[in-house]
Design an enzyme around this catalytic site. Structure first.
Site: not given
Length: 381
Positions: A143, A180, A182, A268
């Site tokens: 991120h 991931d 996200h 996740d």
């Protein structure tokens, strides 16, 4: 098959404090001290399961080294680097830049070691010491954008390693796959106008960052078409993820023909994660890994390096991570005691609304300009 493995106990010392999941403790707001979602348990327990299962004996240990300032500055601004260094000297540390990503005193050194650990994994592979590699590092990185950390990430470990591979080893084209849950916004941002880095993100639609990772985000300038996003609906299980791999990721990589594949490996999207609503199992992660290994063998002599990202279920992340590393190493699976439960959840088969999204993105793959044919020659440096 030789699989490299990066881990250091110092990664467990990255201090995210007594945050209440995401927010700082605040008694006046009813936020009593607890632990941050991004704490050491998932990574520590994964490493210990690797040892207890016996897989550690089949891996080639790679010692991480700190990324240099020069290496970090290939991706990040000097202002971001200097702020992290300065706040790292404070008694209670600082924040990566978004207000919800704390780090403790000395945090710069650990973040630099995480970035350097991914570099070490990539170097070992490109030098021919290992066939593929997994870097179990912390803090995560995908991120982090050039001017700031965010989403629990301080520096963009994978982007830094990609730039190192290009600058030092002369790697031309790199494929980045991010599973991931996200959106891999930071890595996408770093290469948004670069036609020599293909970024592909499989993520749950509109979870984090908000309003990020839409199908329409496709790159800009010379990089138009080289950012691929598959925003999967909540509740997508093994069937949906494998369909996205088969219909989008594999064809895109074959068309792009990279010399190296890097993976932002978050867990996740698992069926037991508290920060998302996807349903991947160990079988799903193993199958995703095997699919990538097949295409890597075809296009880049099997060169895959993975950087550990998110995953916040201390009980299930270890089994998911172990499944991926077993696949990389060509080892038989260790029994997942949770699999009879999570594989029985309804909705693992590909659903029509998931298929609709996947087919929409698959239609854009043909717009990726094909690379020159043939497999790249071995890279050395």
């Amino acid at each position: 098959m030789t699989t490299g493995y990066v881990y250091h106990e110092l990664f467990g010392w990255h201090d995210t404090g007594t945050s209440v999941g995401l927010l700082p403790a605040n008694p006046a707001a009813g936020l009593q001290p607890f632990i941050h979602f991004e704490n050491a348990e998932t990574k520590r327990r994964l490493h210990e399961l690797i040892v207890v299962s016996g897989l550690i004996d089949k891996l080639e240990r790679i010692r991480p080294v700190h990324a240099t300032e020069e290496q970090i500055l290939r991706v990040h601004t000097e202002d971001h680097l200097e702020r992290i260094k300065a706040e790292s000297l404070l008694p209670k540390g600082g924040d990566a830049g978004d207000g919800v990503s704390p780090f403790g005193h000395g945090g710069y050194d650990i973040a630099a070691l995480a970035a350097g650990g991914v570099i070490a994994a990539v170097e070992a592979m490109l030098n021919g010491r290992v066939d593929n590699a997994y870097a179990l590092v912390r803090p995560p990185g995908h991120h982090a954008v050039p001017a700031s950390g965010m989403g629990f990430c301080v520096f963009n470990n994978l982007a830094i390693a990609a730039r190192h591979a290009r600058e030092v080893f002369g790697v031309g084209r790199i494929g980045v796959v991010d599973w991931d849950v996200h959106h891999g916004n930071g890595t996408q941002t770093a290469f948004y106008d670069d036609p020599d880095v293909l970024t592909i993100s499989l993520h749950q639609n509109n979870v984090f960052p908000p309003n990020s990772g839409a199908v329409e985000e496709r790159g800009e300038g010379a990089g138009l078409g080289y950012a691929v996003n598959v925003p999967l609906p909540g509740g997508t299980g093994d069937g949906g993820y494998l369909a996205a791999m088969d219909e989008v990721v594999v064809p895109a990589l074959k068309r792009f023909n990279p010399e190296l594949i890097l993976v932002a490996s978050g867990f996740d999207a698992s069926a037991m994660d508290p920060l998302a609503r996807q349903m991947l199992t160990t079988d799903g992660y193993r199958a995703l890994t095997l699919r990538l290994m097949e295409v890597a063998e075809e296009v880049c002599d099997g060169r895959i390096a993975m950087s550990h990202e998110g995953g916040y279920s201390p009980v299930y992340v270890p089994f998911c991570g172990l499944a991926v590393m077993e696949a990389l190493a060509g080892e038989e699976p260790f029994t997942d005691p949770f699999l009879p439960v999570v594989s029985g959840f309804a909705g693992h088969e590909l659903q029509p609304h998931q298929k609709e999204v996947i087919e929409r993105v698959a239609g854009l793959v043909a717009e990726i300009a094909p690379a020159p044919g043939g497999r790249p020659s071995p890279v050395s440096g």
